[in-house]
Write a protein that holds these residues in place. Sequence first.
Motif, short mmCIF file in Angstrom:
data_model
loop_
_atom_site.label_atom_id
_atom_site.label_comp_id
_atom_site.label_asym_id
_atom_site.label_seq_id
_atom_site.Cartn_x
_atom_site.Cartn_y
_atom_site.Cartn_z
N ASP A 1 -3.22 5.76 0.14
CA ASP A 1 -4.19 5.05 -0.67
C ASP A 1 -5.15 4.08 0.16
O ASP A 1 -4.96 3.01 0.30
CB ASP A 1 -3.10 4.06 -1.50
CG ASP A 1 -3.79 3.53 -3.02
OD1 ASP A 1 -4.98 3.50 -2.71
OD2 ASP A 1 -3.22 3.22 -3.63
N ARG B 1 0.84 -1.25 -0.13
CA ARG B 1 0.08 0.15 0.00
C ARG B 1 1.14 1.11 -0.12
O ARG B 1 0.36 2.56 0.22
CB ARG B 1 -0.84 -0.09 1.14
CG ARG B 1 -0.27 -0.24 2.48
CD ARG B 1 -1.16 -0.14 3.63
NE ARG B 1 -1.65 1.26 3.94
CZ ARG B 1 -1.82 1.82 5.00
NH1 ARG B 1 -1.43 1.23 6.14
NH2 ARG B 1 -2.18 3.15 5.40
N ARG C 1 -5.97 0.70 -1.70
CA ARG C 1 -5.15 -0.46 -1.49
C ARG C 1 -5.10 -0.83 -0.10
O ARG C 1 -4.86 -2.09 0.43
CB ARG C 1 -3.43 0.16 -1.89
CG ARG C 1 -3.49 0.38 -3.30
CD ARG C 1 -3.44 -0.72 -3.94
NE ARG C 1 -2.24 -1.73 -3.79
CZ ARG C 1 -2.24 -2.98 -4.45
NH1 ARG C 1 -2.97 -3.08 -5.35
NH2 ARG C 1 -1.09 -3.57 -4.06
N PHE C 2 -5.31 0.11 1.02
CA PHE C 2 -5.46 -0.43 2.39
C PHE C 2 -6.44 -1.26 2.62
O PHE C 2 -6.49 -2.30 3.35
CB PHE C 2 -5.42 0.78 3.51
CG PHE C 2 -5.75 0.40 4.73
CD1 PHE C 2 -4.55 0.02 5.82
CD2 PHE C 2 -6.98 0.36 5.34
CE1 PHE C 2 -5.06 -0.50 6.84
CE2 PHE C 2 -7.15 0.00 6.54
CZ PHE C 2 -6.12 -0.33 7.51
#
Length: 556
Positions: free
Chosen positions: A533, A132, A536-537
């Motif tokens: 992000d 991430r 993405r996390f």
Amino acid sequence: MTAAAVAAGLPLATAATSEQVGSPAVNIGIFVAFVLVTLVIVFRASRNNKTAADYYAAGRSFTGPQNGTAIAGDYLSAASFLGIAGAIALNGYDGFLYSIGFLVAWLVALLLVAELLRNTGRFTMADVLSFRLRQRPVRMAAAISTLAVVFFYLLAQMAGAGGLVALLLGVTSTAGQGLVIAVVGALMILYVLVGGMKGTTWVQIIKAILLIAGSAVMALWVLAQFGFNLSDLLAGAVAAGGEGGEALIEPGKQYGVSALTQLDFISLALALVLGTAGLPHVLMRFYTVPTGQEARRSVVWAIWLIGIFYLITLVLGYGAGALVGPETIRSAPGGANSAAPLLAYELGGVVLLGFISAVAFATILAVVAGLTITAAASFAHDIYANVIKHGHVNPDGEVRVARITVVGIGLLAIAGGIFANGQNIAFLVALAFAVAASANLPTIIYSLFWRRFNTSGALWSMYGGLVSAIVLIVFSPVVSGKVDPVTGDSLSMIRDTAVDFAVFPLSNPGIVSIPLGFLLGALGTVLSRETPDLERFAQMEVRSLTGAGSEKATVH
């Protein structure tokens, strides 16, 4: 002491200060037999090393119990067997605190990182962090941190090898012990070059079984000398300790002398308890199993095996104190690290000494092999493949670079081991734990659990924790200025007692560098304008908790 001296009834104190303990021929014979057997296993395992996953992660083919046994073999290093037994023999209760810290640390690893890391990454810790965050700077920082931790850990293992063989073969010269360390380094390079992670894992499994079984036999043998009564064993250790021997069964012999030593103990405890969850060679073992659930199972197995072993070290340490004696241990080649081999010699003579020493030697070889493949994977996979080549490299080329790296790391480890020879290896390992807990753990925890965490925070945390830990170690009594108040001998890495640049008073930097690593990670995140992000996390959160998509590449 030679067999003739034993027959003549000479005391063991004479043995410790003579040219060698036991029969060098028997000791070398058992060493060679073990090396040959493990080399055969390594060569057989290497036949299936066809891909990067095979070389780095053993094809993810090990079960939880197998991997748990290998983790125990990797974790129960020379520090655990030689260093802790010696620390208990000389410092009693305070020495046993090493065992407690090393064991409790696994609860942190089990609850916070094992399954989550396995589900999120592929080969290294950097896979998790770069999922991430910006890949290139984070991978570079993670690789540098990994190499630093591995280097400190290798120092301990190489120092253990030098002390052990010095005792067994009567090698007292610096050049002779350096040659011993070079031989260990050469064997380590051979194991990793040929066998990769699969061969290394099987060596660690065999070594764990031999170490725990051999130590258990010795512990039962010791207890038999005292009617299987632990109180009588402790009384024997107190009696052998002479004036002030009662301090062996009370807190404070080593860490209760002053407020400064008490603070040093708190620093040590922090490093031990938090360091395991940041050790790269331990984290990499989680990738050798097929699923996150198996990673968790492997940690549970490791906790049981490691816990049993550390209870055994209590008996071995006090047994060495009672049957061998603190003064004999101190005066032996290898110092405190010779307590367990001397105890084996006192109990079973040449044969038991040869077996236990071979197990200790196997311990060193297995651990340094695991450390080396971790460092090689970090450099080849993180720096070469993903930073230098931007992910565009075929697996064969990556593995080739890893093998070249193994040679370089081996040579560096040999040089560092010669420098650190003579230090207590349990203590040297504690320094590696401090560096891991300062540089790696804050970044791992933040990355897995803090939504806002970003690349700047990761870099501040890793570089800040790493630099602070190493700087504090360099300017601590570990490197210069520490002198034995009784003998006047230097206890630091720099033997010349006239050289003293220690300005940080504690021997372990954990109490300063670990909180600083967490603080810098938080400050770097909050002060940065970088937007995290969140998508993405969210993907990372799902993957870490469920394992969904964990076999796919994590780079982006």
